[in-house]
Design an enzyme around this catalytic site. Structure first.
Site, mmCIF file in Angstrom:
data_model
loop_
_atom_site.group_PDB
_atom_site.id
_atom_site.type_symbol
_atom_site.label_atom_id
_atom_site.label_comp_id
_atom_site.label_asym_id
_atom_site.label_seq_id
_atom_site.Cartn_x
_atom_site.Cartn_y
_atom_site.Cartn_z
ATOM 1 N N GLU A 170 2.093 -2.837 9.398
ATOM 2 C CA GLU A 170 2.931 -2.003 8.533
ATOM 3 C C GLU A 170 2.932 -2.534 7.105
ATOM 4 O O GLU A 170 2.901 -1.768 6.141
ATOM 5 C CB GLU A 170 4.377 -1.947 9.072
ATOM 6 N N THR A 185 -4.532 4.700 5.953
ATOM 7 C CA THR A 185 -3.755 5.459 6.936
ATOM 8 C C THR A 185 -2.318 5.710 6.472
ATOM 9 O O THR A 185 -1.555 6.404 7.133
ATOM 10 C CB THR A 185 -3.796 4.770 8.322
ATOM 11 N N ARG A 222 1.280 -0.225 4.164
ATOM 12 C CA ARG A 222 2.257 0.331 3.219
ATOM 13 C C ARG A 222 2.312 -0.465 1.920
ATOM 14 O O ARG A 222 2.262 0.104 0.831
ATOM 15 C CB ARG A 222 3.651 0.377 3.848
ATOM 16 N N ASP A 259 -4.449 5.413 17.623
ATOM 17 C CA ASP A 259 -4.862 6.450 16.670
ATOM 18 C C ASP A 259 -5.748 5.971 15.511
ATOM 19 O O ASP A 259 -6.891 6.386 15.359
ATOM 20 C CB ASP A 259 -3.628 7.195 16.124
ATOM 21 N N GLU A 272 0.924 13.745 9.445
ATOM 22 C CA GLU A 272 -0.446 13.943 9.940
ATOM 23 C C GLU A 272 -0.974 15.367 9.816
ATOM 24 O O GLU A 272 -2.134 15.575 9.435
ATOM 25 C CB GLU A 272 -0.565 13.454 11.390
HETATM 26 C C1 DMJ Z 1 2.367 5.975 8.934
HETATM 27 O O1 DMJ Z 1 2.898 4.722 8.749
HETATM 28 C C2 DMJ Z 1 0.879 5.935 9.060
HETATM 29 O O2 DMJ Z 1 0.350 7.188 8.842
HETATM 30 C C3 DMJ Z 1 0.436 5.417 10.401
HETATM 31 O O3 DMJ Z 1 -0.946 5.473 10.545
HETATM 32 C C4 DMJ Z 1 1.067 6.221 11.490
HETATM 33 N N1 DMJ Z 1 2.488 6.298 11.355
HETATM 34 C C5 DMJ Z 1 3.044 6.647 10.068
HETATM 35 C C6 DMJ Z 1 3.169 8.134 9.808
HETATM 36 O O4 DMJ Z 1 3.377 8.919 10.865
#
Ligand code: DMJ
Length: 645
Positions: free
Chosen positions: A278, A635, A282, A411, A546
């Site tokens: 995370e 992501t 982020r 994922d 998403e």
């Molecule tokens: C985000 O932190 C990122 O997109 C991660 O890959 C999946 N979860 C959240 C959003 O849903």
């Protein structure tokens, strides 16, 4: 009236009981206990006996778990004695603004010729002893093949030939590199290129930011209903996640205020346990993104310091990183209950660490994450390129085998295979091979059509049992497939992408609030009327990005207006059911009730970092605004350049 003079007394007598003096003797206690026990009903006695056995069982289980953990800690302590203290990189070795887009790191991925075609992991268990022999033969065969193909820039995979060719725009040209000045182009007040829908997104952002600024400034997440904040890592998560969105949306003043907080207040040396994944996607991703957009050295300095502080997570017996790291102390550990890490987490930090190496010209970041990818590439326990959800940090082996999903915990493994390949200039054939094999694995094992409307969806596999369960998280997949096609992969992937994005949109359209639940179950029975079923525990919506993300890719590559229209409907539903009057947006508990969607009182940082950013880009007809020939999104929707050398 209360009188201060008045005193109350309670008398406690520890005297005789049933003619006996209290002497705390064991005999007395035993007899008393036995009498009490006899007085209980049979049901009460059975319950107590059951509880006792249950607690014994828990105690044994905890002991076994802890003893494993102690062994790990012991090993880690030994290693930590050798770990150098965290060092902040010296400024003179960091890149100047002028060169911020080129300069690859010295570190190179290993020679591709040394690697063979994907090993068929699901056969492993029975034939484990034969593996080295089989692999050697495969490698020898493949080495000569890969050499031949690479000459012509063609990658071969299980008999399939892929010539990476452009299907849309021209590839990034290193000679034409330019420093992006996106804020000039998209500032709502300065240009006429921002349309009505984009203006609405800017307004939504300002509303969200108003709440964050007023009630949660410098904290991780806004709680917009209770007008306070939630702390996760204590690193200003929302503020940093939102930086590049502000830049793209032309929110200059807010951007400057937030930047000042990063410069003056962001403390990366505090003793706090953070989640490696995370924090990487982020915060590290956010800092690198905004550095690439602005060229402002302060962001790279912070990114570089954070990278150093996260590296201790890789000090494990297997080099598969622990989930948690204390950025102040330089110590790392797995979750309390296991020595496993999540597969998606350890394989979705690569884009950021690789980019940090490129920018700082220090190999160590890329070396750490490349080791993970190399290791997982050769690992048994996959099924047709699909990976399990957990990996053990001691043994380096997958654990909890036999369960395959494109949702939570797996994922972004698939997403980062493709995006690393693109980031590196489409040269790293092992990544492409793994990606292509996985897409084939998805097609063969996880894709079904629902009844009665034949919606194509991605289910899950648990020990060869198919489940029609699909997380909203899986809706990243159509966008990723389309991105691959844009970079030269099979047109079949686009066909699948189009079918899946339709399904993802239906996960919103068929629900009372027009918002998708966290998880849906698709109906396979032709006699049932509804394609989509939602279980009570899965009715929440966390403002996730998403589907909007995939709509953005689909619109960019097809220019089909329906994707913008679908996005606009979703945007309006967010405004209708999740907007909080006093500022901010909230996740909700029940997407099935338009009367009372039950606000959860939390605005996730990715709502500003991802969801609103993708809305803004989806509604834009300026296809050069963050060109997908020059950039990839991590992501968390942070923007990283595609390497050109
Ligand atoms: C985000 O932190 C990122 O997109 C991660 O890959 C999946 N979860 C959240 C959003 O849903």
């Amino acid at each position: 009236m209360y009188s201060p003079q008045r005193r109350d007394f309670i008398s406690v007598t520890l005297g005789s009981q049933a003619g006996r003096n209290y002497d705390n003797s064991k005999t007395w206690r035993r007899q008393s206990f036995w009498r009490k026990w006899k007085q209980l009903s049979r049901l009460q006695r059975s319950l107590i006996a059951f509880m006792f056995i249950f607690m014994m069982f828990c105690g044994i289980a905890t002991y076994l778990n802890l003893s494993e953990h102690w062994q790990v800690v012991e090993g880690r302590d030994q290693e930590l004695k050798q770990v150098k203290p965290v060092v902040v990189p010296a400024l003179d070795v960091l890149l100047s603004k002028a060169t911020f887009i080129s300069q690859p790191p010295k570190f190179k991925r290993p020679n591709l010729n040394k690697r063979g075609p994907p090993f068929l992991q699901n056969r492993l268990s029975k034939n484990e002893k034969e593996e080295p022999k089989i692999r050697k033969e495969n490698e020898a065969e493949a080495n000569s093949d890969v050499k031949d193909k690479e000459k012509n820039n063609i990658v071969s995979w299980r008999g399939m030939e892929i010539a990476p060719e452009r299907v849309t725009a021209a590839p990034p040209d290193s000679k034409q590199e330019e420093k992006p000045v996106l804020h000039e182009k998209v500032n709502a007040k300065e240009t006429a290129t921002v349309n009505k829908q984009q203006m609405a997104v800017i307004e939504a952002f300002q509303h969200a930011w108003k709440g964050y600024k007023q009630y949660a400034w410098g904290h991780d997440e806004l709680k917009p209903i209770s007008k306070t904040y939630n702390e996760w890592f204590g690193l200003g998560l929302t503020l940093i996640d939102a930086l590049d969105t502000m830049w793209i949306l032309g929110q200059k003043q807010e951007f400057e205020e937030a930047k000042k907080w990063v410069v003056d207040e962001l403390n990366l040396s505090k003793s706090v346990d953070v989640n490696l994944f995370e924090t990487t996607i982020r915060i590290l991703g956010g800092l690198l993104s905004v550095y690439n957009l602005t060229g402002d050295q302060v962001f790279l300095d912070k990114a570089s310091e954070l990278g150093d502080r996260l590296l201790p997570a890789f000090n494990t017996p297997s080099k598969i990183p622990y989930s948690d790291v204390n950025i102040g102390l330089g110590t790392a550990h797995p979750p309390r209950w296991t020595s496993d890490s999540t597969v998606a987490e350890v394989t979705s930090i690569q884009l950021e660490f690789r980019e940090l190496s490129r920018l700082t010209k220090k190999d160590k970041y890329q070396a750490a994450v490349d080791d993970v990818m190399k290791h997982i590439h050769g690992l048994g326990g996959k099924k047709d390129g699909l990976v399990p959800m957990f990996i053990n940090t001691n043994s380096g082996q997958f654990s909890h085998l036999g369960v395959y999903t494109l949702g939570a915990r797996a994922d972004s493994y698939y997403e980062y295979l493709l995006k690393q390949w693109i980031q590196g200039g489409r040269k790293e054939a092992d990544l492409l091979e793994d990606y292509l094999q996985a897409i084939e694995g998805i097609t063969n094992n996880l894709i079904r059509k629902s009844e009665p409307n034949k919606l194509t969806f991605v289910g899950e596999l648990a020990h060869n049992q198919f489940s029609p369960k699909m997380d909203h998280l899986v809706c990243f997949l159509p966008g990723t497939l389309a991105l691959g096609v844009h970079h030269g992969l099979s047109a079949n992937h686009m066909k699948l992408a189009k079918e899946l994005i339709k399904t993802c949109y239906q996960m919103y359209a068929q629900i009372e609030t027009g918002l998708s639940p966290e998880i849906v179950y698709f109906n396979l029975n032709p006699h049932n009327a509804n394609d989509v079923e939602v279980k009570p525990a899965d009715r929440h919506n966390l403002l996730r990005p998403e589907t909007v993300e995939s709509l953005f890719y689909m619109y960019r590559f097809t220019k089909d207006k329906k994707y913008q229209e679908w996005g606009w409907k979703i945007f309006q539903s967010f405004n209708k059911y999740t907007r909080v009057d006093s500022g901010g947006y909230t996740s909700i508990n029940n997407v099935r009730s338009s009367e009372n969607p039950e606000p959860r009182d939390k605005m996730e940082s990715f709502f500003l970092g991802e969801t609103l950013k993708y809305f803004f880009l989806l509604f834009s007809d300026e296809f050069n605004l963050i060109s997908l020939d020059k950039y990839i999104f991590n992501t968390e929707a942070h923007i990283l350049p595609i390497w050109t050398t």
